[in-house]
Design an enzyme around this catalytic site. Sequence first.
Site, PDB file in Angstrom:
ATOM      1  CG  ASP A  10      -1.965  -1.165   0.993  1.00 47.64           C
ATOM      2  OD1 ASP A  10      -2.450  -1.394   0.004  1.00 47.64           O
ATOM      3  OD2 ASP A  10      -2.335  -1.756   2.161  1.00 47.64           O
ATOM      4  CE  LYS A  31      -4.033  -6.387   0.299  1.00 49.66           C
ATOM      5  NZ  LYS A  31      -4.414  -5.231  -0.336  1.00 49.66           N
ATOM      6  CG  ASP A  58      -7.199  -6.308  -2.323  1.00 56.99           C
ATOM      7  OD1 ASP A  58      -8.505  -6.581  -2.307  1.00 56.99           O
ATOM      8  OD2 ASP A  58      -6.904  -5.560  -1.157  1.00 56.99           O
ATOM      9  CG  LEU A  59      -7.548  -3.700  -8.680  1.00 61.97           C
ATOM     10  CD1 LEU A  59      -7.461  -3.696 -10.404  1.00 61.97           C
ATOM     11  CD2 LEU A  59      -6.898  -2.535  -7.906  1.00 61.97           C
ATOM     12  CE  LYS A  60     -10.933  -4.987  -0.120  1.00 66.12           C
ATOM     13  NZ  LYS A  60      -9.467  -4.535  -0.447  1.00 66.12           N
ATOM     14  CG  ASP A  63     -19.452  -1.334 -12.203  1.00 63.46           C
ATOM     15  OD1 ASP A  63     -20.891  -1.159 -12.639  1.00 63.46           O
ATOM     16  OD2 ASP A  63     -18.934  -0.391 -12.388  1.00 63.46           O
ATOM     17  N   PRO A  65     -22.654  -6.857 -13.777  1.00 67.00           N
ATOM     18  CG  PRO A  65     -24.116  -8.700 -13.781  1.00 67.00           C
ATOM     19  CD  PRO A  65     -24.130  -6.994 -13.459  1.00 67.00           C
ATOM     20  CB  THR A 121     -10.825  -7.123   8.315  1.00 62.28           C
ATOM     21  OG1 THR A 121      -9.983  -6.467   7.172  1.00 62.28           O
ATOM     22  CG2 THR A 121     -10.704  -8.591   8.092  1.00 62.28           C
ATOM     23  NE  ARG A 183      -2.727  -3.958  12.441  1.00 67.95           N
ATOM     24  CZ  ARG A 183      -2.915  -4.004  11.122  1.00 67.95           C
ATOM     25  NH1 ARG A 183      -2.576  -5.038  10.282  1.00 67.95           N
ATOM     26  NH2 ARG A 183      -3.597  -2.874  10.468  1.00 67.95           N
ATOM     27  CD  GLN A 192      -7.491  -4.164   8.738  1.00 68.52           C
ATOM     28  OE1 GLN A 192      -8.864  -4.336   8.723  1.00 68.52           O
ATOM     29  NE2 GLN A 192      -6.923  -4.732   7.726  1.00 68.52           N
ATOM     30  NE  ARG A 213      -2.427  -0.271   8.209  1.00 72.03           N
ATOM     31  CZ  ARG A 213      -3.760  -0.063   8.509  1.00 72.03           C
ATOM     32  NH1 ARG A 213      -4.005   1.331   8.685  1.00 72.03           N
ATOM     33  NH2 ARG A 213      -4.651  -0.740   8.353  1.00 72.03           N
TER      34      ARG A 213
END
Length: 236
Positions: A10, A31, A58-60, A63, A65, A121, A183, A192, A213
């Site tokens: 990230d 990721k 990880d673009l989740k 929208d 179909p 999460t 963690r 989180q 992190r």
Amino acid sequence: MNQKPFIALDFPTWEMTSTFLDQFSESLNVKVGMELYFQNGPVILEKLLNKNHRIFLDLKLHDIPNTVYGAMKGLAGFDLEMINVHAAGGSVMMEKALEGLHAGTPANHKRANLIAVTQLTSTTEEHMRKEQLIPIPLHESVLHYAALAREAGLDGVVCSPLESHLIKEHCGNDFIRVTPGIRLAEDHLGDQKRVTTPEMAKDLGSSYIVVGRSITSADNPVAAYERIVHDWEGKE
Ligand code: C5P
């Protein structure tokens, strides 16, 4: 795919990403999420693949179909290990995502695993009740989404480690449980809410863990990564 933890890259720029990665002497499971991808584009995937890293994108996606089909078809051209959609997009969207992934995967290449995000999460039951107007226990919502994803033919879900065990019981061990929200005992939670240590995640039935992190913000990221791997693999 090996079962090493996925490090969540990230970062806003490729420069920061490569400075971070250059500290490691091995190729990693990484990721790529919205922050890195949306500011740097698909070229970031090529750069990571050139360095032999294995990618969970990880673009989740969430929208209609047809749009998700097209996006997946395009992304399938990269050699990805894993990619995801939001289960909240519905069964038809998940089916079309899988179709797109099949359609876009080059011949002789392995299709990426397609997994669905259940509840983030960072989501709590109170949040579900007040903001999503879903008046059921959080674990029921997660299980429902997992069952929908499985029926749509997906390979697994992203969930909290606290929910992996239940999903394993209901959907079978082959149905992948990818768990962020990891963690080390002394770390800050940040945003989180539903977190565990790597060791607990293994005990609770995670197939893969995602750690951001706790590694990227550590004073010594390589040492933090090694400690997490040790915690995680020590349980095999
Ligand atoms: O820094 P931290 O370890 O909390 O990072 C977790 C990563 O996993 C972030 O990149 C976040 O976007 C991602 N993630 C999550 N919860 C999900 C799906 C993905 O935290 N349900």
